[in-house]
Design a protein around this motif. Structure first.
Motif, PDB file in Angstrom:
ATOM      1  N   THR A 141      49.345  35.486 -29.087  1.00 29.38           N
ATOM      2  CA  THR A 141      48.378  35.077 -30.097  1.00 29.38           C
ATOM      3  C   THR A 141      47.502  33.932 -29.592  1.00 29.38           C
ATOM      4  N   ASP A 142      46.364  33.768 -30.250  1.00 27.92           N
ATOM      5  CA  ASP A 142      45.495  32.642 -29.910  1.00 27.92           C
ATOM      6  C   ASP A 142      46.244  31.324 -30.046  1.00 27.92           C
ATOM      7  N   GLU A 143      47.010  31.173 -31.125  1.00 28.01           N
ATOM      8  CA  GLU A 143      47.701  29.907 -31.371  1.00 28.01           C
ATOM      9  C   GLU A 143      48.712  29.606 -30.277  1.00 28.01           C
ATOM     10  N   ALA A 144      49.477  30.612 -29.869  1.00 32.86           N
ATOM     11  CA  ALA A 144      50.453  30.388 -28.801  1.00 32.86           C
ATOM     12  C   ALA A 144      49.758  30.089 -27.480  1.00 32.86           C
ATOM     13  N   ALA A 145      48.678  30.820 -27.197  1.00 30.44           N
ATOM     14  CA  ALA A 145      47.974  30.632 -25.929  1.00 30.44           C
ATOM     15  C   ALA A 145      47.366  29.241 -25.813  1.00 30.44           C
ATOM     16  N   LEU A 146      46.939  28.655 -26.935  1.00 27.10           N
ATOM     17  CA  LEU A 146      46.338  27.317 -26.893  1.00 27.10           C
ATOM     18  C   LEU A 146      47.237  26.304 -26.199  1.00 27.10           C
ATOM     19  N   LEU A 147      48.537  26.457 -26.366  1.00 30.04           N
ATOM     20  CA  LEU A 147      49.472  25.493 -25.788  1.00 30.04           C
ATOM     21  C   LEU A 147      49.529  25.587 -24.272  1.00 30.04           C
ATOM     22  N   LEU A 148      49.034  26.708 -23.711  1.00 25.17           N
ATOM     23  CA  LEU A 148      49.013  26.868 -22.265  1.00 25.17           C
ATOM     24  C   LEU A 148      47.726  26.355 -21.635  1.00 25.17           C
ATOM     25  N   ALA A 149      46.775  25.909 -22.467  1.00 22.20           N
ATOM     26  CA  ALA A 149      45.535  25.376 -21.914  1.00 22.20           C
ATOM     27  C   ALA A 149      45.751  24.015 -21.271  1.00 22.20           C
ATOM     28  N   THR A 285      61.560   6.874  -6.949  1.00 17.60           N
ATOM     29  CA  THR A 285      60.301   7.568  -6.702  1.00 17.60           C
ATOM     30  C   THR A 285      59.448   7.517  -7.968  1.00 17.60           C
ATOM     31  N   ILE A 286      58.181   7.141  -7.820  1.00 19.86           N
ATOM     32  CA  ILE A 286      57.246   7.127  -8.943  1.00 19.86           C
ATOM     33  C   ILE A 286      56.143   8.133  -8.643  1.00 19.86           C
ATOM     34  N   THR A 287      55.938   9.079  -9.549  1.00 25.22           N
ATOM     35  CA  THR A 287      54.892  10.079  -9.352  1.00 25.22           C
ATOM     36  C   THR A 287      53.844   9.949 -10.448  1.00 25.22           C
ATOM     37  N   THR A 288      52.623  10.260 -10.088  1.00 20.65           N
ATOM     38  CA  THR A 288      51.529  10.333 -11.045  1.00 20.65           C
ATOM     39  C   THR A 288      50.827  11.662 -10.829  1.00 20.65           C
ATOM     40  N   GLY A 289      49.923  12.000 -11.711  1.00 22.23           N
ATOM     41  CA  GLY A 289      49.202  13.234 -11.448  1.00 22.23           C
ATOM     42  C   GLY A 289      48.354  13.704 -12.599  1.00 22.23           C
ATOM     43  N   LEU A 290      47.284  14.393 -12.240  1.00 20.83           N
ATOM     44  CA  LEU A 290      46.512  15.197 -13.166  1.00 20.83           C
ATOM     45  C   LEU A 290      47.008  16.624 -13.008  1.00 20.83           C
ATOM     46  N   VAL A 291      47.193  17.315 -14.102  1.00 23.12           N
ATOM     47  CA  VAL A 291      47.700  18.683 -14.023  1.00 23.12           C
ATOM     48  C   VAL A 291      46.783  19.533 -13.145  1.00 23.12           C
ATOM     49  N   ASP A 292      47.383  20.436 -12.375  1.00 26.78           N
ATOM     50  CA  ASP A 292      46.617  21.383 -11.571  1.00 26.78           C
ATOM     51  C   ASP A 292      46.478  22.741 -12.254  1.00 26.78           C
ATOM     52  N   THR A 293      47.328  23.013 -13.235  1.00 25.48           N
ATOM     53  CA  THR A 293      47.410  24.312 -13.935  1.00 25.48           C
ATOM     54  C   THR A 293      47.757  25.453 -12.986  1.00 25.48           C
ATOM     55  N   VAL A 294      48.346  25.129 -11.850  1.00 25.17           N
ATOM     56  CA  VAL A 294      48.751  26.180 -10.914  1.00 25.17           C
ATOM     57  C   VAL A 294      49.880  27.029 -11.484  1.00 25.17           C
ATOM     58  N   THR A 295      50.623  26.483 -12.462  1.00 31.14           N
ATOM     59  CA  THR A 295      51.733  27.240 -13.060  1.00 31.14           C
ATOM     60  C   THR A 295      51.309  28.034 -14.291  1.00 31.14           C
ATOM     61  N   THR A 296      50.047  27.965 -14.692  1.00 27.04           N
ATOM     62  CA  THR A 296      49.620  28.658 -15.910  1.00 27.04           C
ATOM     63  C   THR A 296      49.904  30.154 -15.860  1.00 27.04           C
ATOM     64  N   PRO A 297      49.620  30.877 -14.769  1.00 27.86           N
ATOM     65  CA  PRO A 297      49.959  32.301 -14.757  1.00 27.86           C
ATOM     66  C   PRO A 297      51.451  32.558 -14.954  1.00 27.86           C
TER      67      PRO A 297
END
Length: 354
Positions: A141-149, A285-297
């Motif tokens: 659904t559109d609503e479920a897919a929104l969470l993957l954006a 260890t300290i990590t930072t990051g902007l999401v890459d969305t490589v895991t979206t598929p």
């Protein structure tokens, strides 16, 4: 068309703006069927992201229908139902070829609602469309897919994967807003022994417990002592910062065990003190990051197969023309209990009720 336009810190309007047009052969024009508001949008409105200029249409998460494509777009057809990712990828630069789409050098990265006009509008232009939108299966659904954006890949990549959550770990998540709650769901994919959430708001601590946390604490309590007691004096294996203020980052560095990892997700608008005088000897260890969305598929495939739990993150729903009301509700989450809000056009609402 109508869109939500930023006019400087604290100022926004829902107003008429020109329809987007194809500017590059790799562009697509998407009719927005469903959209949401991100905590980052609130940071922008507070003035925490000075690279966003007045006049910008906000928003970087949407589900929609392809209206038009440029001559260079090969994988989309008008009429396709798609997820618009928060990250745009040229697919050609050194970072994109490594899967670091958030650091794109070719004109992508986080640009929607940031450097170019975004998704909180009736239509949006998406550059590099072949690599920046995802066709949606009919059973999502559109609503479920929104969470993957944004929030699910962000919590998964920047929180869980960067934090190296492993089976049996103790995970502390500081912040029980939408990203923190999504971090609970995605942490559980790796079977930690316990998940402890810290948040100021009673309602959000309750929401965390309802969505799978084992313990929810207020920062007014002795959080460090409680975590150490539960872990035999060791501390958390992974501490995930999901707020974006100095106090929450510093708390993460205090609860993590020697050899553990602090994974920072939050968008920070002010300096935070890094206590290296305490941390240098602890192998932290300290990590930072902007999401890459490589895991979206991968996440989308799991969602379509019924293998990705969506723990009721959307609590308030609006029509697209109620954008100002939705912002007011979302910005006062402590009073309203809002977690994630969703706004639908008539077409999007019909799709979600088929």
């Amino acid at each position: 068309m109508k869109a939500l336009v930023y006019h400087g810190p604290g100022q926004r309007t829902w107003q008429d703006v020109p329809d987007p047009v194809i500017e590059d052969p790799e562009d697509a024009i998407i009719r927005v069927d469903a959209v949401t508001i991100c905590g980052t949008d609130l940071h922008i409105l507070k003035g925490d992201v000075p690279t966003v200029q007045p006049g910008r249409i906000l928003g970087h998460e949407a589900v929609g229908t392809v209206l038009d494509i440029g001559a260079g777009v090969r994988g989309l057809t008008p009429g396709d139902r798609v997820l618009v990712s928060c990250i745009t990828s040229c697919g050609r630069c050194a970072y994109c070829r490594e899967g670091h789409y958030g650091q794109c050098l070719g004109g992508g990265g986080w640009i929607l609602g940031h450097l170019i006009d975004g998704t909180q509008a009736e239509q949006v232009r998406v550059p590099f469309a072949d690599g920046s939108v995802h066709k949606l299966p009919d059973n999502v659904t559109d609503e479920a897919a929104l969470l993957l954006a944004d929030i699910l890949p962000t919590s998964f990549e920047v929180g869980v994967l960067n934090g190296r959550v492993s089976p049996g770990d103790t995970v502390v998540i500081v912040g029980a807003g939408p990203i923190g709650l999504a971090a609970i769901a995605t942490s559980k994919l790796f079977s930690p022994s316990r998940i402890i959430v810290v948040d100021l708001a009673d309602a959000r601590r309750k929401a965390a417990l309802e969505r799978g946390a084992d313990l929810a604490l207020s920062p007014d309590e002795d959080v460090v002592g409680a975590v150490r007691e539960l872990t035999g004096g060791l501390g958390a294996d992974v501490a995930i910062e999901a707020v974006g203020i100095p106090a929450t980052f510093e708390l993460c560095t205090q609860v993590v065990r020697p050899g553990g990892t602090v994974a920072n997700i939050g968008v920070h608008g002010a300096p935070a003190t890094l206590h290296l005088e305490d941390l240098w000897i602890k192998n932290v260890t300290i990590t930072t990051g902007l999401v890459d969305t490589v895991t979206t598929p991968r996440l989308l495939a799991m969602l379509a197969a019924g293998r990705l739990p969506l723990p009721g993150l959307i609590t308030h729903r609006f029509g697209l023309d109620e954008m100002q009301d939705a912002y007011d509700i979302f910005a006062r989450a402590g009073e309203t209990g809002a977690l994630k809000v969703a706004l639908f056009t008539m077409e999007g609402a019909e799709q979600d009720t088929r």
